[in-house]
Design a protein around this motif. Structure first.
Motif, short mmCIF file in Angstrom:
data_model
loop_
_atom_site.label_atom_id
_atom_site.label_comp_id
_atom_site.label_asym_id
_atom_site.label_seq_id
_atom_site.Cartn_x
_atom_site.Cartn_y
_atom_site.Cartn_z
N ARG A 1 -7.83 -5.32 22.08
CA ARG A 1 -8.34 -6.67 21.85
C ARG A 1 -9.50 -6.93 22.79
O ARG A 1 -9.64 -6.29 23.83
CB ARG A 1 -7.23 -7.69 22.10
CG ARG A 1 -6.09 -7.62 21.11
CD ARG A 1 -6.48 -8.23 19.79
NE ARG A 1 -6.91 -9.61 19.94
CZ ARG A 1 -6.09 -10.64 20.06
NH1 ARG A 1 -4.81 -10.46 20.01
NH2 ARG A 1 -6.57 -11.86 20.21
N ASP A 2 -10.35 -7.88 22.44
CA ASP A 2 -11.44 -8.25 23.33
C ASP A 2 -10.85 -8.86 24.59
O ASP A 2 -9.73 -9.37 24.60
CB ASP A 2 -12.39 -9.23 22.63
CG ASP A 2 -11.65 -10.40 22.06
OD1 ASP A 2 -11.73 -11.48 22.65
OD2 ASP A 2 -10.96 -10.21 21.04
N THR B 1 -3.41 -11.82 24.78
CA THR B 1 -2.59 -10.65 24.50
C THR B 1 -3.12 -9.43 25.25
O THR B 1 -2.37 -8.63 25.81
CB THR B 1 -2.58 -10.35 22.99
OG1 THR B 1 -2.35 -11.57 22.30
CG2 THR B 1 -1.51 -9.36 22.63
N PHE B 2 -4.46 -9.32 25.26
CA PHE B 2 -5.08 -8.22 26.00
C PHE B 2 -4.70 -8.31 27.48
O PHE B 2 -4.32 -7.34 28.10
CB PHE B 2 -6.60 -8.25 25.86
CG PHE B 2 -7.30 -7.35 26.84
CD1 PHE B 2 -7.36 -6.00 26.61
CD2 PHE B 2 -7.86 -7.86 28.00
CE1 PHE B 2 -7.97 -5.16 27.52
CE2 PHE B 2 -8.46 -7.03 28.93
CZ PHE B 2 -8.52 -5.67 28.68
N GLU C 1 -5.71 -1.17 34.54
CA GLU C 1 -6.78 -0.16 34.46
C GLU C 1 -7.63 -0.40 33.22
O GLU C 1 -7.21 -1.03 32.26
CB GLU C 1 -6.16 1.25 34.45
CG GLU C 1 -5.92 1.78 35.84
CD GLU C 1 -5.42 3.21 35.84
OE1 GLU C 1 -6.00 4.03 35.09
OE2 GLU C 1 -4.44 3.49 36.55
N ARG C 2 -8.82 0.18 33.26
CA ARG C 2 -9.78 -0.04 32.20
C ARG C 2 -9.38 0.66 30.90
O ARG C 2 -8.96 1.82 30.91
CB ARG C 2 -11.10 0.58 32.63
CG ARG C 2 -12.27 -0.33 32.51
CD ARG C 2 -13.44 0.34 33.20
NE ARG C 2 -14.22 -0.64 33.93
CZ ARG C 2 -15.02 -1.51 33.34
NH1 ARG C 2 -15.14 -1.52 32.05
NH2 ARG C 2 -15.70 -2.37 34.05
N VAL C 3 -9.55 -0.01 29.79
CA VAL C 3 -9.34 0.60 28.49
C VAL C 3 -10.52 1.53 28.20
O VAL C 3 -11.65 1.24 28.58
CB VAL C 3 -9.25 -0.49 27.40
CG1 VAL C 3 -9.24 0.12 26.00
CG2 VAL C 3 -8.01 -1.34 27.61
N ARG C 4 -10.23 2.68 27.54
CA ARG C 4 -11.34 3.62 27.27
C ARG C 4 -12.44 2.89 26.50
O ARG C 4 -12.18 2.11 25.58
CB ARG C 4 -10.84 4.84 26.51
CG ARG C 4 -10.09 4.51 25.23
CD ARG C 4 -9.48 5.73 24.61
NE ARG C 4 -10.50 6.67 24.16
CZ ARG C 4 -10.24 7.92 23.80
NH1 ARG C 4 -9.00 8.36 23.83
NH2 ARG C 4 -11.19 8.71 23.41
N PRO C 5 -13.69 3.17 26.87
CA PRO C 5 -14.81 2.36 26.35
C PRO C 5 -15.02 2.50 24.84
O PRO C 5 -15.61 1.61 24.23
CB PRO C 5 -16.03 2.88 27.12
CG PRO C 5 -15.60 4.11 27.81
CD PRO C 5 -14.12 4.10 27.92
N ASP C 6 -14.54 3.61 24.24
CA ASP C 6 -14.79 3.75 22.80
C ASP C 6 -13.66 3.14 21.97
O ASP C 6 -13.62 3.31 20.75
CB ASP C 6 -14.99 5.22 22.43
CG ASP C 6 -13.76 6.07 22.74
OD1 ASP C 6 -12.87 5.55 23.44
OD2 ASP C 6 -13.70 7.22 22.29
N LEU D 1 -12.45 -2.69 19.36
CA LEU D 1 -11.98 -4.01 19.76
C LEU D 1 -11.86 -4.94 18.56
O LEU D 1 -12.77 -5.04 17.75
CB LEU D 1 -12.93 -4.63 20.79
CG LEU D 1 -13.11 -3.85 22.08
CD1 LEU D 1 -13.93 -4.64 23.07
CD2 LEU D 1 -11.76 -3.48 22.70
N GLN D 2 -10.72 -5.61 18.45
CA GLN D 2 -10.52 -6.57 17.37
C GLN D 2 -10.30 -7.96 17.95
O GLN D 2 -9.85 -8.09 19.09
CB GLN D 2 -9.31 -6.17 16.53
CG GLN D 2 -9.50 -4.85 15.79
CD GLN D 2 -10.53 -4.93 14.69
OE1 GLN D 2 -10.94 -6.01 14.29
NE2 GLN D 2 -10.99 -3.78 14.20
#
Lengths: 270, 282
Positions: free
Chosen positions: A151-152, A157-158, A169-174, A177-178
């Motif tokens: 999610r953005d 929720t994100f 931790e960071r979500v993989r950049p690729d 996103l919904q």
């Protein structure tokens, strides 16, 4: 000049009007995660009690608790329990924060129904979302690239998922996103290799819920505390709730209030 | 020949830049209208938000924005005009006046969120007005004050000196001169400043987040000590809060459309007043 004078006079008159003394005002501030619950229940509550006027502001959990400590709000919303430091600060000001659990927030991890994977550990989920794992064969699936759907960052929720499953931790950049639970569910339904997460209210038969650490995501497991991707949502008051605030909080925790909370994608208390 | 080609290239560049400016304006209007106009209905304009901000209307936000505009202009217009009159007509010329002018111009460059924090510290907390229409209107009023002062000053300075001299020659006092001979011809210019301020007041989000705005409230405020919903903040809320982003986005575009129409129609109204005034003076 005359027109302007008239306008000015009208402005003063309108602004100076003071209202009736029969209404009771409730101010709610704080967590954006709790906001939808507060908003939906406030609407219904005001339908039943027209004499009560509820105003809801955002600001985040920290702000909500700070507002209780400062005495600038009737109810402070928080998606986390109050910290010891905050309790101390409140007590030093003669404020006695009381927690009211108003709903539960649970997140289900979902995959495409054709996927053979039906259980993941929290570590595996974290590896998938941070990019360490990128093929289903690495975690016992039948192979194929994992399409990560997230999610953005504005989404509550994100925020919850990021904290509970990814340890911030960071979500993989690729990752794809919904913008909504609905959109995540739809994408997962259409994409064979996809994995996503949705509020428990959006777990339908069109997607496959995955057990997390061996526990199935359901209202029961969230309520019992077994399911790990879940947390309680709080409304704080100064001392036990009184008057209209008590009436409102009673309504929020009533079965009608809880039904409204579930409609917003949360898990009810009963 | 060469000179001419250079000139032509220069002009076509200027024209291109003009086109880009117009195009961006046109694109903004097109998108807001295309995405927002569909949401507009009688119900949208007259009802409170419903079903967790997914249906119903935005009436409290429209009214709230209206109150904030009225309040801030009622505060900043007389104050700004008085400042400008003093600076232009009464004050002795000198370096102190220059310092005051520079300060006012610098105030105009302060980011709006700083005004918001200022309003929070001073009006909300120190004066104890709380998060209210009053705090928000005062904060917004102070934010647009420099703009109103500058515009009024320009307008006053543009009034020919001969008007004042003629008035004095008839035996009028300075105050009478200002009231009858200076302000009327300057009024169109002063109003322009106010128009621009109204647009800014209506659209600013940062100054009201901490001082006046609430995300959800039903009905209309009873007094100036209550917080209100406001269109720009409602757009922000719809796009960032809540659990139904798809439906909320539509409402947000509807709000943007209303905001655009509101600002344009206020400007239009003021332009009419200005033209009429100009004709009367002309």
């Amino acid at each position: 000049m005359k027109n302007i004078r008239k306008l000015f006079l009208a402005a003063v008159l309108i602004l100076g009007l003071t209202g009736s003394a029969f209404t009771e005002d409730i101010t709610i501030k704080g967590s954006t995660t709790v906001y939808p619950v507060a908003q939906a229940t406030a609407e219904k509550f005001m339908d039943m009690h027209p004499e009560v006027r509820i105003s809801i502001q955002g600001g985040g959990s920290g702000f909500g608790i700070a507002a209780i400590i400062d005495g600038t709000t009737d109810i402070g919303n928080a998606s986390r329990p109050i910290k010891d430091k905050e309790i101390k600060k409140a007590l030093s000001k003669g404020i006695d924060p009381k927690a009211h659990v108003v709903a539960l927030d649970g997140i289900a991890v979902v995959v495409n129904p054709s996927n053979s994977v039906s259980a993941l550990t929290k570590q595996q989920i974290k590896d998938i979302y941070t990019g360490k794992t990128s093929n289903w064969s690495e975690i016992g699936g039948s192979g194929g690239r994992i399409v990560v759907i997230s999610r953005d960052s504005a989404s509550g929720t994100f925020e919850t998922f990021n904290k509970l499953a990814l340890d911030k931790e960071r979500v993989r950049p690729d990752a794809l996103l919904q913008a909504s639970n609905q959109a995540v569910a739809t994408t997962v339904t259409k994409t064979p290799g996809a994995i996503g997460y949705v509020g428990l209210g959006y777990l339908t038969s069109k997607v496959k819920g995955v057990d997390v650490n061996g526990v199935e995501a359901s209202k029961d497991t969230v309520r019992s505390g077994e399911y790990s991707l879940a947390r309680p949502l709080f409304m704080y008051t100064d001392g036990p709730a009184k008057g209209a605030v008590k009436k409102y909080l009673d309504f929020v925790t009533s079965s009608e209030g809880q039904r409204l909370a579930e409609k917003q994608g949360y898990v009810g208390l009963k | 020949m060469r000179k001419k080609i250079g000139q032509r290239i220069g002009f076509s560049f200027l024209f291109l830049f003009l086109l880009i400016t117009l195009l961006s304006l046109g694109t903004i209007i097109y998108f807001i209208v295309a995405k927002g106009a569909g949401a507009i209905s009688w119900q949208f304009l007259t009802q409170s938000p419903k079903d967790a901000m997914t249906s119903g209307g935005v009436a409290p936000a429209i009214i709230g924005t209206f109150y904030l505009i009225l309040g801030s202009i009622a505060f900043s217009f007389p104050l700004g005009l008085a400042c400008a009159i003093y600076l232009c007509e009464y004050s002795p010329k000198g370096y102190i006046i220059n310092i005051i002018r520079i300060s006012i111009n610098n105030l105009a460059g302060v980011p709006s969120v700083v005004f918001g924090l200022f309003g929070l510290a001073v009006f909300v907390k120190f004066f104890g007005f709380g998060v209210s229409i009053l705090s928000g209107a005062l904060t917004l009023g102070i934010m647009v004050l420099p703009q109103i002062i500058s515009a009024s000053q320009e307008a006053l300075l543009a009034v020919p000196q001969s008007y004042r001299e003629a008035s004095f020659a008839l035996g009028a006092t300075p105050w009478k001169t200002i009231k009858k001979a200076v302000i009327p011809p300057a009024l169109p210019g002063i109003l322009t400043g106010v128009i621009l301020s109204v647009g800014r007041v209506a659209g600013e989000t940062a100054p009201i987040i901490f001082t006046a705005a609430t995300l959800y409230k039903r009905g209309y405020p009873n007094s100036i000590f209550e917080e209100v919903m406001a269109l720009p903040y409602h757009i922000y809320g719809l796009m960032t809060e809540g659990t139904h982003p798809a439906q909320q986005k539509e409402i947000a575009y509807g709000c943007a459309f209303i905001l655009l129409v509101l600002v344009l129609s206020i400007s239009f109204l003021a332009i009419i007043i200005r033209q009429r005034q100009r004709r009367k003076n002309g």
